[in-house]
Motif scaffolding. Sequence first.
Motif, PDB file in Angstrom:
ATOM      1  N   SER A  41      11.899   1.516  -0.380  1.00  0.00           N
ATOM      2  CA  SER A  41      10.664   1.376   0.392  1.00  0.00           C
ATOM      3  C   SER A  41      10.135   2.741   0.823  1.00  0.00           C
ATOM      4  O   SER A  41       8.922   2.970   0.842  1.00  0.00           O
ATOM      5  N   SER A  45       6.664   4.215  -0.535  1.00  0.00           N
ATOM      6  CA  SER A  45       5.636   4.613   0.434  1.00  0.00           C
ATOM      7  C   SER A  45       5.215   6.065   0.220  1.00  0.00           C
ATOM      8  O   SER A  45       4.022   6.392   0.322  1.00  0.00           O
ATOM      9  N   ASN A  49       1.510   7.193  -0.813  1.00  0.00           N
ATOM     10  CA  ASN A  49       0.871   8.181   0.064  1.00  0.00           C
ATOM     11  C   ASN A  49       0.330   9.347  -0.758  1.00  0.00           C
ATOM     12  O   ASN A  49      -0.790   9.821  -0.544  1.00  0.00           O
ATOM     13  N   ILE A 120       4.086  10.423   5.735  1.00  0.00           N
ATOM     14  CA  ILE A 120       3.379   9.237   5.247  1.00  0.00           C
ATOM     15  C   ILE A 120       2.291   8.852   6.242  1.00  0.00           C
ATOM     16  O   ILE A 120       2.576   8.680   7.441  1.00  0.00           O
ATOM     17  N   LEU A 125      -2.354   5.918   2.424  1.00  0.00           N
ATOM     18  CA  LEU A 125      -1.903   4.653   1.841  1.00  0.00           C
ATOM     19  C   LEU A 125      -3.083   3.744   1.526  1.00  0.00           C
ATOM     20  O   LEU A 125      -3.131   3.101   0.470  1.00  0.00           O
ATOM     21  N   LEU A 132       1.038  -1.469  -2.497  1.00  0.00           N
ATOM     22  CA  LEU A 132       2.372  -1.189  -1.966  1.00  0.00           C
ATOM     23  C   LEU A 132       2.859  -2.359  -1.134  1.00  0.00           C
ATOM     24  O   LEU A 132       2.104  -2.922  -0.340  1.00  0.00           O
ATOM     25  N   ASP A 148       2.490  -4.741   3.803  1.00  0.00           N
ATOM     26  CA  ASP A 148       1.672  -3.760   3.098  1.00  0.00           C
ATOM     27  C   ASP A 148       0.943  -2.922   4.148  1.00  0.00           C
ATOM     28  O   ASP A 148       1.002  -3.223   5.345  1.00  0.00           O
ATOM     29  N   PRO A 149       0.269  -1.852   3.726  1.00  0.00           N
ATOM     30  CA  PRO A 149      -0.351  -0.947   4.711  1.00  0.00           C
ATOM     31  C   PRO A 149      -1.400  -1.576   5.619  1.00  0.00           C
ATOM     32  O   PRO A 149      -1.799  -0.947   6.603  1.00  0.00           O
ATOM     33  N   LEU A 155       4.490   1.609   9.354  1.00  0.00           N
ATOM     34  CA  LEU A 155       5.630   2.520   9.221  1.00  0.00           C
ATOM     35  C   LEU A 155       6.875   1.978   9.918  1.00  0.00           C
ATOM     36  O   LEU A 155       7.998   2.335   9.549  1.00  0.00           O
ATOM     37  N   VAL A 158       8.598   0.100   7.238  1.00  0.00           N
ATOM     38  CA  VAL A 158       9.298   1.013   6.326  1.00  0.00           C
ATOM     39  C   VAL A 158      10.610   1.468   6.962  1.00  0.00           C
ATOM     40  O   VAL A 158      11.659   1.498   6.317  1.00  0.00           O
TER      41      VAL A 158
END
Length: 312
Positions: A41, A45, A49, A120, A125, A132, A148-149, A155, A158
Amino acid sequence: MSKILVLAGGSVKGAYQTGVVRAVFESGFRPDAIYGISAGSMNASYIINDFGRQVLENNGNIDYSQAAIDLCNFWVNNINTPESLALRRGTYDLGMSAIRRNFEGLLDTTPLRDILHDNIHIRNLNASPISLKVGAVDIINGSIVYADPSYDHFLDYVMASSAIPILMPVVNIGGLKKMAFLDGGMRDVAPIKKAIADGATEIICIACHTRNIDGGYFPYGNLLALVDRVMDIAVNECLNADLDWAEFRNECLPMDGSEGEYGVLKGQKRIKLKIIRPQKPLNIDIQSFDEEDIQRLIFLGYQQGREEMRNQ
């Protein structure tokens, strides 16, 4: 969506994965999405990014090979000692946390959180044309969530996806106690099922574990080493199950590309599936590694990745 790059979990062995990613991108593979678990992950990411940054800075253009090189350099420059990821908690702190019932892991993962937030950025993103998703486990209800973003506090997901149980603290998404998450590898080590469910027709999966655990001696009297080995065994079993399921699914579907006619696979088709995993155990000590070890794993991944992609 058709082409998905799946990056499995692997803790510090994620350095090997970066070398394979470089070889995969150099071969011409261009994913529509990247899915990651745990170390995967973080790698996913970082790549997305980098894609987004390039889009914003280069009039929408993406240099895939350069993004992979940047990922390798990111590991060499930022993840080159155990202390770059986490700090050991003192005996007193651990004892007090047991008494107060607020255990926060054997390790303080502030360094890892700093790395993620420094490297990141949500703006990048969101600018990436490649999707992602990262998986983390909700430890309250036991389900896995693929974020997802667009998710608030992305974060944190993540961070949670990489949080090895017991070694690392539970991650509260957005600081909320009811949003308690840990390592996605407890449910999916390689999110192939999720990729197929989302419509993948071609998958390249990069794993960080061999089929069998290295049977060599390890200091099982050392708590950190013991937890790492226990997680390695569990992760290895989950990974083999994930990969075996994907290959068996393909074998059960018509070779001519038509849809399955019966049972749970009715209406589904074979996918193009490439699995790349180490041929020999990646020997690295999570309690004692340096830049040379990281470079070694990256080189091993790059070598194997080039060989695998030449032979496909």
